[in-house]
Design a protein around this motif. Structure first.
Motif, mmCIF file in Angstrom:
data_model
loop_
_atom_site.group_PDB
_atom_site.id
_atom_site.type_symbol
_atom_site.label_atom_id
_atom_site.label_comp_id
_atom_site.label_asym_id
_atom_site.label_seq_id
_atom_site.Cartn_x
_atom_site.Cartn_y
_atom_site.Cartn_z
ATOM 1 N N THR A 188 6.469 -4.787 63.403
ATOM 2 C CA THR A 188 6.003 -5.386 62.154
ATOM 3 C C THR A 188 4.899 -4.532 61.545
ATOM 4 N N HIS A 189 4.716 -4.697 60.244
ATOM 5 C CA HIS A 189 3.637 -4.025 59.517
ATOM 6 C C HIS A 189 3.121 -4.990 58.468
ATOM 7 N N THR A 190 1.796 -5.061 58.317
ATOM 8 C CA THR A 190 1.189 -5.941 57.317
ATOM 9 C C THR A 190 0.221 -5.158 56.435
ATOM 10 N N ALA A 191 0.318 -5.377 55.149
ATOM 11 C CA ALA A 191 -0.634 -4.841 54.168
ATOM 12 C C ALA A 191 -1.205 -6.012 53.385
ATOM 13 N N SER A 192 -2.490 -5.923 53.016
ATOM 14 C CA SER A 192 -3.102 -7.047 52.306
ATOM 15 C C SER A 192 -4.041 -6.563 51.209
ATOM 16 N N TRP A 193 -4.227 -7.414 50.213
ATOM 17 C CA TRP A 193 -5.092 -7.099 49.075
ATOM 18 C C TRP A 193 -5.563 -8.401 48.445
ATOM 19 N N SER A 194 -6.579 -8.302 47.605
ATOM 20 C CA SER A 194 -7.140 -9.476 46.921
ATOM 21 C C SER A 194 -7.466 -9.120 45.480
ATOM 22 N N ILE A 195 -7.419 -10.127 44.602
ATOM 23 C CA ILE A 195 -7.817 -9.994 43.201
ATOM 24 C C ILE A 195 -8.780 -11.137 42.900
ATOM 25 N N TYR A 196 -9.861 -10.824 42.186
ATOM 26 C CA TYR A 196 -10.904 -11.835 42.002
ATOM 27 C C TYR A 196 -11.664 -11.568 40.697
ATOM 28 N N SER A 197 -12.305 -12.599 40.209
ATOM 29 C CA SER A 197 -13.125 -12.492 39.002
ATOM 30 C C SER A 197 -14.464 -11.816 39.331
ATOM 31 N N LEU A 198 -14.954 -11.036 38.374
ATOM 32 C CA LEU A 198 -16.282 -10.439 38.487
ATOM 33 C C LEU A 198 -17.223 -11.082 37.453
ATOM 34 N N ARG A 206 -14.418 -3.820 34.264
ATOM 35 C CA ARG A 206 -15.299 -4.720 33.515
ATOM 36 C C ARG A 206 -15.141 -4.531 32.007
ATOM 37 N N ASP A 207 -15.232 -5.657 31.324
ATOM 38 C CA ASP A 207 -15.235 -5.666 29.866
ATOM 39 C C ASP A 207 -16.694 -5.573 29.416
ATOM 40 N N PRO A 208 -17.011 -4.767 28.393
ATOM 41 C CA PRO A 208 -18.405 -4.700 27.943
ATOM 42 C C PRO A 208 -18.943 -6.038 27.456
ATOM 43 N N ALA A 209 -18.035 -6.990 27.172
ATOM 44 C CA ALA A 209 -18.479 -8.319 26.756
ATOM 45 C C ALA A 209 -19.028 -9.133 27.921
ATOM 46 N N GLY A 210 -18.824 -8.647 29.175
ATOM 47 C CA GLY A 210 -19.442 -9.305 30.308
ATOM 48 C C GLY A 210 -18.498 -9.861 31.357
ATOM 49 N N THR A 211 -17.207 -9.951 31.050
ATOM 50 C CA THR A 211 -16.252 -10.434 32.041
ATOM 51 C C THR A 211 -15.721 -9.260 32.859
ATOM 52 N N GLY A 212 -14.936 -9.568 33.891
ATOM 53 C CA GLY A 212 -14.381 -8.496 34.697
ATOM 54 C C GLY A 212 -13.440 -9.016 35.759
ATOM 55 N N VAL A 213 -12.753 -8.073 36.406
ATOM 56 C CA VAL A 213 -11.823 -8.384 37.471
ATOM 57 C C VAL A 213 -11.978 -7.314 38.543
ATOM 58 N N GLY A 214 -11.858 -7.721 39.787
ATOM 59 C CA GLY A 214 -11.943 -6.789 40.898
ATOM 60 C C GLY A 214 -10.712 -6.859 41.762
ATOM 61 N N MET A 215 -10.463 -5.797 42.500
ATOM 62 C CA MET A 215 -9.359 -5.768 43.452
ATOM 63 C C MET A 215 -9.823 -5.046 44.701
ATOM 64 N N SER A 216 -9.481 -5.589 45.859
ATOM 65 C CA SER A 216 -9.785 -4.939 47.124
ATOM 66 C C SER A 216 -8.514 -4.856 47.947
ATOM 67 N N TRP A 217 -8.485 -3.919 48.890
ATOM 68 C CA TRP A 217 -7.310 -3.771 49.748
ATOM 69 C C TRP A 217 -7.730 -3.172 51.074
ATOM 70 N N ASP A 218 -6.873 -3.342 52.070
ATOM 71 C CA ASP A 218 -7.229 -2.907 53.411
ATOM 72 C C ASP A 218 -6.743 -1.477 53.676
ATOM 73 N N TYR A 224 -0.960 -5.977 36.694
ATOM 74 C CA TYR A 224 -1.677 -5.336 35.580
ATOM 75 C C TYR A 224 -2.961 -6.123 35.369
ATOM 76 N N LEU A 225 -4.091 -5.536 35.728
ATOM 77 C CA LEU A 225 -5.357 -6.241 35.655
ATOM 78 C C LEU A 225 -5.871 -6.332 34.216
ATOM 79 N N VAL A 226 -6.603 -7.413 33.942
ATOM 80 C CA VAL A 226 -7.185 -7.649 32.619
ATOM 81 C C VAL A 226 -8.678 -7.914 32.799
ATOM 82 N N ALA A 227 -9.498 -7.060 32.195
ATOM 83 C CA ALA A 227 -10.952 -7.212 32.328
ATOM 84 C C ALA A 227 -11.511 -8.242 31.359
ATOM 85 N N GLY A 228 -10.905 -8.348 30.188
ATOM 86 C CA GLY A 228 -11.421 -9.268 29.175
ATOM 87 C C GLY A 228 -10.720 -9.045 27.855
ATOM 88 N N SER A 229 -11.343 -9.500 26.791
ATOM 89 C CA SER A 229 -10.700 -9.500 25.472
ATOM 90 C C SER A 229 -10.862 -8.197 24.705
#
Length: 298
Positions: A288-298, A227-239, A154-159
């Motif tokens: 075999t099977h592989t799936a990948s993803w990333s979560i990062y600050s914006l 993104r939070d309008p206050a300026g913070t954010g979170v991103g997610m990418s996947w293959d 569950y992603l959180v963009a900000g306050s």
């Protein structure tokens, strides 16, 4: 109490639990990027788990594979479905752990309704660019197995409240679902629909608990921003192994806190794929099977 593993790198901190290989905490410079859950207790709302060997729902817990009908336990009785696979309640074994990474393993099956044997490995690693996760499945039996996987953060963009968060999601179609059981009905375009977030805009009061597809990949990755309008954010990418995306605005009845995070779940297949066969992975013996993803600050 279930063991857990702390990771640190590049301003990021994460905690992964052995129970369900779940991402319990992810922070950047002390700011939550996912909705956390308390140490040592139950995992609420499947937060941060690895859902395998299927993501989302199987109608009535029943499916047919290679001509044989199987009956799973109905784990979501209010909707009459088998939800989020078999790896969720398991304690995964530690394979490797250092300051910035952890690798956990478990085996699903053979069990009621899933007479297959799939070994799972989840690798979490932090770097200056965020948290990176890969889940690899290996068919350890001598018969083919149906398979699918997704993470459940569950992603959180900000306050600010979720209604104010600005979502950009590279998806052009969604699955209409039954209102009572959230099972697939038909595929529809997001054109002109309240679910069209291809251009960044506030979520507002829109309620979402749907699977999306027609995903745009750029250089082999799809990217979602929140993104939070206050300026913070979170991103997610996947293959490109994940051509479906479940998004859920996490509505809860009072007095439970509602809409406290946005569930973003890159999936290898849609809900009820064990019945529809849509993008269902047929994992052959030894494959075999592989799936990948990333979560990062914006």
């Amino acid at each position: 109490m279930s063991a857990e593993y702390s990771l640190k790198a590049g301003g990021y901190e994460a905690v992964v639990t052995e129970r369900a290989a779940a991402l319990r905490v992810l922070q950047f410079e002390g700011r939550d990027l996912v909705v956390p859950f308390p140490e040592g207790g139950p995992i609420p709302d499947y937060r941060g788990i690895i859902a395998a060997p299927w993501p989302n729902r199987i109608a009535d817990g029943r499916y047919t594979f290679d001509g044989v009908t199987h009956q799973l336990a109905v784990s979501e009785p209010e909707r009459g479905t088998a939800l989020h696979g078999l790896a969720y309640p398991l304690d995964w074994a530690l394979k490797e752990h250092d300051a910035g990474s952890v690798t956990l393993t478990c085996t699903v099956g053979p069990t009621e309704g899933y007479p297959f044997v799939v070994d799972l490995t989840a690798h979490y690693a932090l770097s200056d660019s965020g948290l990176h996760c890969a889940v690899t499945a290996h068919n350890a039996a001598d018969v083919a197995a149906p398979y699918g996987v997704c993470p459940h953060p569950y992603l959180v963009a900000g306050s600010s409240p979720l209604d104010e968060w600005i979502l950009e999601a590279p998806v052009g179609a969604f699955l209409e679902v039954t209102p009572d059981r959230l099972l697939p009905v038909s595929l529809a375009s997001v054109d002109g629909h309240e679910f069209d977030f291809r251009a960044a805009r506030a979520i507002g009061t829109t309620e979402i608990d749907h699977a999306f597809t027609d995903v745009t990949f750029d250089g082999g990755l799809a990217r979602l921003s929140l993104r939070d309008p206050a300026g913070t954010g979170v991103g997610m990418s996947w293959d490109e192994s994940c051509r479906w995306l479940q998004i859920h605005t996490a509505e809860k009845p009072a007095p439970i806190p509602s809409r406290i995070g946005l569930a973003v779940e890159p999936m290898t297949c849609p809900p009820d794929a064990f019945n529809s066969g849509t993008d269902l992975i047929r994992l052959e013996p030894g494959a075999t099977h592989t799936a990948s993803w990333s979560i990062y600050s914006l």
